[in-house]
Structures are given as structure tokens and as C-alpha cells.
Design a protein around this motif. Structure first.
Motif, PDB file in Angstrom:
ATOM      1  N   LEU A 153     -78.828 -16.389  -3.237  1.00  0.00           N
ATOM      2  CA  LEU A 153     -77.893 -15.715  -4.052  1.00  0.00           C
ATOM      3  C   LEU A 153     -78.762 -15.276  -5.287  1.00  0.00           C
ATOM      4  N   ARG A 154     -79.834 -16.225  -5.542  1.00  0.00           N
ATOM      5  CA  ARG A 154     -80.686 -15.584  -6.755  1.00  0.00           C
ATOM      6  C   ARG A 154     -81.792 -14.484  -6.478  1.00  0.00           C
ATOM      7  N   PHE A 155     -81.896 -14.581  -5.036  1.00  0.00           N
ATOM      8  CA  PHE A 155     -82.598 -13.289  -4.466  1.00  0.00           C
ATOM      9  C   PHE A 155     -81.916 -12.109  -4.704  1.00  0.00           C
ATOM     10  N   THR A 156     -80.724 -11.761  -4.273  1.00  0.00           N
ATOM     11  CA  THR A 156     -79.853 -10.857  -4.548  1.00  0.00           C
ATOM     12  C   THR A 156     -79.665 -10.336  -5.937  1.00  0.00           C
ATOM     13  N   ARG A 157     -79.526 -11.525  -6.680  1.00  0.00           N
ATOM     14  CA  ARG A 157     -79.500 -11.448  -8.252  1.00  0.00           C
ATOM     15  C   ARG A 157     -80.501 -10.787  -8.971  1.00  0.00           C
ATOM     16  N   GLU A 158     -81.753 -11.235  -8.490  1.00  0.00           N
ATOM     17  CA  GLU A 158     -82.893 -10.485  -9.002  1.00  0.00           C
ATOM     18  C   GLU A 158     -83.011  -9.281  -8.623  1.00  0.00           C
ATOM     19  N   LEU A 159     -82.708  -8.783  -6.989  1.00  0.00           N
ATOM     20  CA  LEU A 159     -82.783  -7.489  -6.831  1.00  0.00           C
ATOM     21  C   LEU A 159     -81.749  -6.688  -7.736  1.00  0.00           C
ATOM     22  N   THR A 160     -80.720  -7.071  -7.891  1.00  0.00           N
ATOM     23  CA  THR A 160     -79.812  -6.352  -8.987  1.00  0.00           C
ATOM     24  C   THR A 160     -80.403  -6.250 -10.172  1.00  0.00           C
ATOM     25  N   ALA A 161     -80.989  -7.225 -10.814  1.00  0.00           N
ATOM     26  CA  ALA A 161     -81.324  -6.945 -12.050  1.00  0.00           C
ATOM     27  C   ALA A 161     -82.737  -6.145 -12.282  1.00  0.00           C
ATOM     28  N   LYS A 162     -83.299  -5.882 -11.141  1.00  0.00           N
ATOM     29  CA  LYS A 162     -84.586  -4.823 -11.264  1.00  0.00           C
ATOM     30  C   LYS A 162     -84.003  -3.849 -10.534  1.00  0.00           C
ATOM     31  N   GLY A 163     -82.915  -3.425 -10.403  1.00  0.00           N
ATOM     32  CA  GLY A 163     -82.385  -1.947 -10.012  1.00  0.00           C
ATOM     33  C   GLY A 163     -82.837  -1.910  -8.545  1.00  0.00           C
ATOM     34  N   ILE A 196     -77.396 -19.439   3.975  1.00  0.00           N
ATOM     35  CA  ILE A 196     -78.162 -18.247   3.755  1.00  0.00           C
ATOM     36  C   ILE A 196     -77.438 -16.922   3.741  1.00  0.00           C
ATOM     37  N   LEU A 197     -76.696 -16.815   4.556  1.00  0.00           N
ATOM     38  CA  LEU A 197     -75.705 -15.601   4.764  1.00  0.00           C
ATOM     39  C   LEU A 197     -74.648 -15.731   3.651  1.00  0.00           C
ATOM     40  N   LEU A 198     -74.189 -16.774   3.257  1.00  0.00           N
ATOM     41  CA  LEU A 198     -73.322 -17.002   2.169  1.00  0.00           C
ATOM     42  C   LEU A 198     -73.959 -16.460   0.647  1.00  0.00           C
ATOM     43  N   GLY A 199     -75.000 -16.994   0.458  1.00  0.00           N
ATOM     44  CA  GLY A 199     -75.873 -16.735  -0.775  1.00  0.00           C
ATOM     45  C   GLY A 199     -76.060 -15.142  -0.611  1.00  0.00           C
ATOM     46  N   LEU A 200     -76.296 -14.624   0.351  1.00  0.00           N
ATOM     47  CA  LEU A 200     -76.790 -13.144   0.205  1.00  0.00           C
ATOM     48  C   LEU A 200     -75.360 -12.343  -0.186  1.00  0.00           C
ATOM     49  N   LEU A 231     -74.681  -7.156   0.430  1.00  0.00           N
ATOM     50  CA  LEU A 231     -75.420  -8.113  -0.421  1.00  0.00           C
ATOM     51  C   LEU A 231     -74.925  -8.086  -1.644  1.00  0.00           C
ATOM     52  N   ALA A 232     -74.788  -9.259  -2.311  1.00  0.00           N
ATOM     53  CA  ALA A 232     -74.295  -9.562  -3.639  1.00  0.00           C
ATOM     54  C   ALA A 232     -72.789  -9.087  -3.532  1.00  0.00           C
ATOM     55  N   GLY A 233     -72.185  -8.916  -2.728  1.00  0.00           N
ATOM     56  CA  GLY A 233     -70.724  -8.351  -2.373  1.00  0.00           C
ATOM     57  C   GLY A 233     -70.597  -6.964  -2.835  1.00  0.00           C
ATOM     58  N   LEU A 234     -71.806  -6.477  -2.780  1.00  0.00           N
ATOM     59  CA  LEU A 234     -71.981  -4.727  -3.504  1.00  0.00           C
ATOM     60  C   LEU A 234     -72.464  -3.713  -2.718  1.00  0.00           C
ATOM     61  N   LYS A 235     -73.435  -4.174  -1.783  1.00  0.00           N
ATOM     62  CA  LYS A 235     -74.205  -3.108  -1.188  1.00  0.00           C
ATOM     63  C   LYS A 235     -74.284  -3.700   0.361  1.00  0.00           C
ATOM     64  N   THR A 236     -73.665  -3.066   1.233  1.00  0.00           N
ATOM     65  CA  THR A 236     -73.469  -3.380   2.876  1.00  0.00           C
ATOM     66  C   THR A 236     -74.660  -2.635   3.516  1.00  0.00           C
ATOM     67  N   ILE A 237     -75.413  -3.576   4.247  1.00  0.00           N
ATOM     68  CA  ILE A 237     -76.359  -2.931   5.026  1.00  0.00           C
ATOM     69  C   ILE A 237     -76.408  -3.847   6.472  1.00  0.00           C
ATOM     70  N   PRO A 238     -77.092  -2.982   7.359  1.00  0.00           N
ATOM     71  CA  PRO A 238     -77.100  -3.759   8.723  1.00  0.00           C
ATOM     72  C   PRO A 238     -77.835  -5.261   8.508  1.00  0.00           C
ATOM     73  N   PHE A 239     -77.316  -6.218   9.394  1.00  0.00           N
ATOM     74  CA  PHE A 239     -77.859  -7.618   9.325  1.00  0.00           C
ATOM     75  C   PHE A 239     -77.747  -8.185  10.662  1.00  0.00           C
ATOM     76  N   THR A 240     -78.616  -8.532  11.732  1.00  0.00           N
ATOM     77  CA  THR A 240     -78.264  -9.182  12.750  1.00  0.00           C
ATOM     78  C   THR A 240     -79.257 -10.528  12.629  1.00  0.00           C
ATOM     79  N   GLU A 241     -78.737 -11.688  12.910  1.00  0.00           N
ATOM     80  CA  GLU A 241     -79.296 -12.841  12.719  1.00  0.00           C
ATOM     81  C   GLU A 241     -80.552 -12.863  13.536  1.00  0.00           C
ATOM     82  N   ALA A 242     -80.456 -12.418  14.824  1.00  0.00           N
ATOM     83  CA  ALA A 242     -81.638 -12.701  15.753  1.00  0.00           C
ATOM     84  C   ALA A 242     -82.605 -11.921  15.249  1.00  0.00           C
TER      85      ALA A 242
END
Length: 500
Positions: A28-38, A67-71, A99-110
Motif C-alpha cells: 500500500l505504501r509503495f503505491t501511495r509513494e508512486l502516486t505522490a511522486k506522479g 501483497i495483491l490487496l496492498g497493491l 494499482l491503488a484502485g486507479l491504474k490497471t496494469i497487467p499482473f501475472t503472479e508467476a
């Protein structure tokens, strides 16, 4: 003193504070920092790497799901546990994540969530905490946008690599009665003619009143909240009210934490069935409670049996991924509420006396927990289960003495006795699940806490070992313990279970 009561007692979800709550907060903090830094809109891919204990027992502890929920932007104290499965299923079915409920990106756990089981630390040359994780964000041409390492250091607390090496928050939380050892705590309380609970209440008021340390949920923070605010914010219920003075606000919030623990205990006692994870462990608290209700008060040891029920009920809820209060960890979450239930149900007194006793209990238990967190560790991956159930037992023992109006010296003695007889306890969960021996171990830890409190209150005069000496011994014992006995499921019961 840099830790608040409301950081030790955090509302979250099971099954693990260090492997579930901490990683969720880090993501969660990582996604917030991505948001805060634009950088969020530029992010096309995120990669997560887990190391050490997180890699070895992460699946059983639900680290992948956390991890998935935090992202997604979810926080452990506000997410509805009933919605978790659907959210995880949606990510896996679509191979994408918002990501952060705002930006959808591809994500495959493997490909994007990697368990580095053969590597203990993110930086092999630096022996840091064994619960390390690295988050990396890339743009659409594969260029690195952001790269950060976090450590889940026990009890849901997280620190970044920079914070761990520079200790950036040291000295930023002034309180009227600071203490860095049990000796300091006793001396300061004696100097000012205070009980430990009164001393802690004054310190909590100072923390509540500090403008840079808001007491509310991390998920309620705005997008422009600073990194240090996210790290230092406690997960207490919002209690700022103009109609209450600061002491009353703290007391109200403590009672809210206690109410959350009671609700968790009641859910655990009411629930039946098989716990998830594949071990086919049956919930037992419900059946034990039914049996005790049928027996009534005929058995003089029934209160002890009820303590076991209370502790196991909470940890069965934790093992099922339900909502619990970290106390000081999820794996040890049953001990503190079990002893509080013992006090309220089996010790005579009026409702008002019980309420005041509960407040003394939590304030005093928190003071003891702070000593362990700041001078040793509350992480099973770092010092074994002595740092989880052992610390919870020590906190509960001292807290119970305070609830019973014992002296500060008796509180310190009870906390010392409790840890003395948990020294060397390994953390070897079978299958990486917080079930065997964790659930029963909470029941045993709660019973030990009662015994330690009673021994201390029956004693008079000095005792040979101090709480400070035992805390130092616990920490050194944990450092000496082989890593395969510290939440890796590579030894002990986890290795020697007979499969049939």
C-alpha cells in the motif's frame, strides 16, 4: 519511547502480522509513494520479490494475497475480510491489477510476484531483517521508475531500507515520561509517584496531541500524506472529539480496541468447521465452550479452561483470515484478550471497577510490549516464537497484575517470570500455516501469564533476575537460534510431522 499503545494493538486481518499485515502495508505504501511522486500513471508493470521467511512461509501465511490487496490500495485495518477472496480471484482471472484502485496494469503472479526461497536477504551482503521484500515499478519500455526495499519487522510494523539504516524517526516523538528500559520505567514512575498505567496514559496523551502523529487509520490518510506519517500512524479507531479531553479520548480508544477483541473472541467461539490451508485442522473453541457450559461451575479449574477457549477462539479466527487485533503480533493475538476476558469474567468487582481495570491492563501491557519491541524484537522470523507468544505472555502477566491493583515492582516481576519460561521457544509452523502449534500455544501462553501474575503478587522483596536482563537474554537467544527454527518451516514440528 517511540511506540504508541495503538501501534502495538492494531486492527488487522489474519493470519500473520509480519507476513500478512506488514506486507499489505508495504505494498500500500509503495503505491501511495508512486502516486505522490506522479509515477502511478507512468507505471506499466510492477514486480515484487520476497525473501527469507516471507519467501519460505509466505504462501501458508497469505503473503501473496496480502501483497495483491496492498497493491490494490487496501489497508489491513479497513478491508472487509468477506471481500478478500473475490478481490484476489478477480486479479488472478484477469491477470491484471488496479494499482491503488486507479491504474490497471497487467499482473501475472508467476512472473510478477517472486518467492526468492534460496535467498535470505534482498541484499545478500547485508544481513538485515529476514522479512525483506523489494517492489519495483517499470514504465512501458521497461525503464525502472521506482525501486524500494521494505522489511516487515514484526507486529505489522514496516521500515524501508533507508529508515532501517538511518533510523530517521529516532527522537521525533517527545513524551513527558520517556523510558528505554524497565529500570527507567520503574525509576521514573517512582520519582513522579505514578503507576505504570498512569505514566503510559500521560505519554499516550502527548502522542495523541502531537500534530505530526495523527491517530487514525492509515487508509484514511490523504494522498499527500508523507512517508513518515504513513509509517508512524497507529491503527486506532478515530477518537478525536471536541467533547472529550485527551485522557478520555485515549481511554475511549482503548475500550474500542478491547471491544474489537471481544467481538473476535465471540466470532471464534461461535464458528465451527475446518480451517483453510490444507492441514484439515478443525476449529475446537466452539466445542470446548459447549462442553464447559454443560459442566457449569463444578470444576474448580473451569476458569483456566475458559482462558484456553478464549485464546484459541481468537487464533482460530486469525488462522481463518478473520479480523483480529495484533497483540503484539497476529500469531500471538489470543493471549492478551484471553487474560482480559479472564479478568472481566472471573475476578469479582463492579462494572466500573472492571472498566478501569481493563484500561490499566492495556496501558501496562503496552509499556511492557514497548520494552520488547524497542530493545529486542517481536518478530518470529528474527527471534522465534519467544518474541511473539513469549512477549504476549509477558505483557499479559504484567497487565493482569496492574488490573488487580498490584504494585509496579510486582508488574515488572510478573513480566520477567513470564518471559523467563518462554525463553528459547522456536517458531516452526507446520506447512507454513499459523495453526499448529500456534493456536494451542496461545492457550498455553495465556495460562502461563496467569501463573506468572499470581507468583509475582504472592512474593515480597527483591527477585534475582530483572525484566531488562530477561529481555536482553531473549534477544540474544533469538539471534543465536538457527534460522531454520525461525518461521521458515524448515525444522522442528514443521519438518517432523508424520503424514498419514
Amino acid at each position: 519511547m517511540n511506540t504508541s499503545l495503538f501501534e502495538l494493538f492494531k486492527i488487522g486481518i489474519g493470519p500473520s502480522s509480519s507476513h500478512t499485515v506488514g506486507p499489505m502495508r508495504a505494498a500500500l505504501r509503495f503505491t501511495r509513494e508512486l502516486t505522490a511522486k506522479g509515477l502511478l500513471e507512468k507505471t506499466a508493470r510492477v514486480n515484487v520479490e520476497l525473501y527469507g521467511s516471507l519467501a519460505l512461509t509466505g504462501i501458508g501465511h497469505g503473503t501473496d494475497r496480502a501483497i495483491l490487496l496492498g497493491l490494490l490500495g487496501e489497508a489491513p485495518d479497513t478491508i472487509d475480510p468477506a471481500t478478500v477472496d473475490a478481490k484476489i480471484a478477480a486479479i488472478r482471472e484477469t491477470s491484471s491489477i488496479a494499482l491503488a484502485g486507479l491504474k490497471t496494469i497487467p499482473f501475472t503472479e508467476a512472473e510478477d510476484l517472486n518467492f526468492r526461497r534460496s535467498q535470505m536477504y534482498p541484499n545478500p551482503e547485508a544481513h538485515s531483517h529476514p522479512n525483506g521484500m523489494r517492489f519495483t515499478a517499470f514504465d512501458n519500455i521497461g525503464a525502472n521508475l521506482a525501486d524500494e526495499v521494505f522489511y516487515s519487522i514484526g507486529g505489522g510494523f514496516i521500515v524501508s531500507e533507508a529508515e532501517r539504516t538511518t533510523e530517521t524517526i529516532a527522537g521525533t516523538r517527545p513524551v513527558p515520561y520517556p523510558f528505554s528500559s524497565a529500570a527507567d520505567l520503574l525509576s521514573t514512575a517512582k520519582q513522579h509517584n505514578l503507576t505504570i498505567a498512569e505514566l503510559m496514559l500521560a505519554n499516550e496523551v502527548a502522542l495523541l496531541n502531537a500534530p505530526h502523529i495523527p491517530i487514525n487509520r492509515p487508509s484514511q490518510l490523504s494522498d499527500d500524506t508523507t512517508t513518515s506519517d504513513v509509517k508512524n500512524t497507529a491503527s486506532a479507531p478515530e477518537v478525536r472529539s471536541p467533547s472529550l479531553n485527551l485522557e478520555d479520548q485515549i481511554r475511549t480508544s482503548i475500550l474500542a480496541i478491547w471491544e474489537a477483541m471481544q467481538q473476535c473472541t465471540e466470532r471464534g467461539i461461535a464458528s465451527e468447521g475446518i480451517l483453510p490451508g490444507g492441514l484439515n485442522v478443525r476449529r475446537r473453541a466452539h466445542r470446548l465452550a459447549e462442553r464447559l457450559n454443560a459442566i457449569g461451575s463444578k470444576d474448580p479449574l473451569a476458569p483456566i479452561d475458559w482462558v484456553t477457549v478464549y485464546a484459541m477462539a481468537v487464533n482460530e479466527e486469525n488462522a481463518a483470515g478473520g479480523r483480529v487485533v495484533t497483540a503484539p503480533t497476529n500469531g500471538a493475538a489470543g493471549v492478551i484478550p484471553a487474560i482480559a476476558n479472564y479478568y472481566t469474567h472471573f475476578i469479582e468487582g463492579s462494572e466500573e471497577e472492571k472498566r478501569e481495570g481493563v484500561i490499566r491492563y492495556f496501558l501496562t501491557a503496552a509499556a511492557i510490549g514497548i520494552l520488547y519491541k524497542e530493545n529486542a524484537s517481536i518478530s518470529g522470523a528474527e527471534v522465534g516464537c519467544q518474541g511473539e507468544v513469549g512477549v504476549a505472555c509477558s505483557m499479559a502477566a504484567g497487565g493482569l497484575v496492574a488490573a488487580l491493583n498490584g504494585t509496579n515492582a510486582q508488574i515488572e516481576h510478573a513480566a520477567e517470570i513470564a518471559m523467563e519460561h518462554n525463553l528459547g521457544m522456536t517458531c516452526d509452523p507446520i506447512g507454513g500455516l499459523v495453526q499448529i502449534p500456534c493456536i494451542e500455544r496461545n492457550g498455553m501462553g495465556a495460562v502461563k501469564a496467569i501463573n506468572a501474575a499470581r507468583m509475582a503478587m504472592h512474593e515480597s522483596g527483591d527477585h534475582k533476575l530483572s525484566l531488562d536482563q530477561v529481555i536482553a537474554t531473549m534477544y540474544q537467544t533469538g539471534l543465536d537460534m538457527q534460522s531454520r527454527y525461525k518461521e521458515t518451516s524448515l525444522a522442528g514440528l514443521a519438518l517432523n510431522i508424520i503424514e498419514c
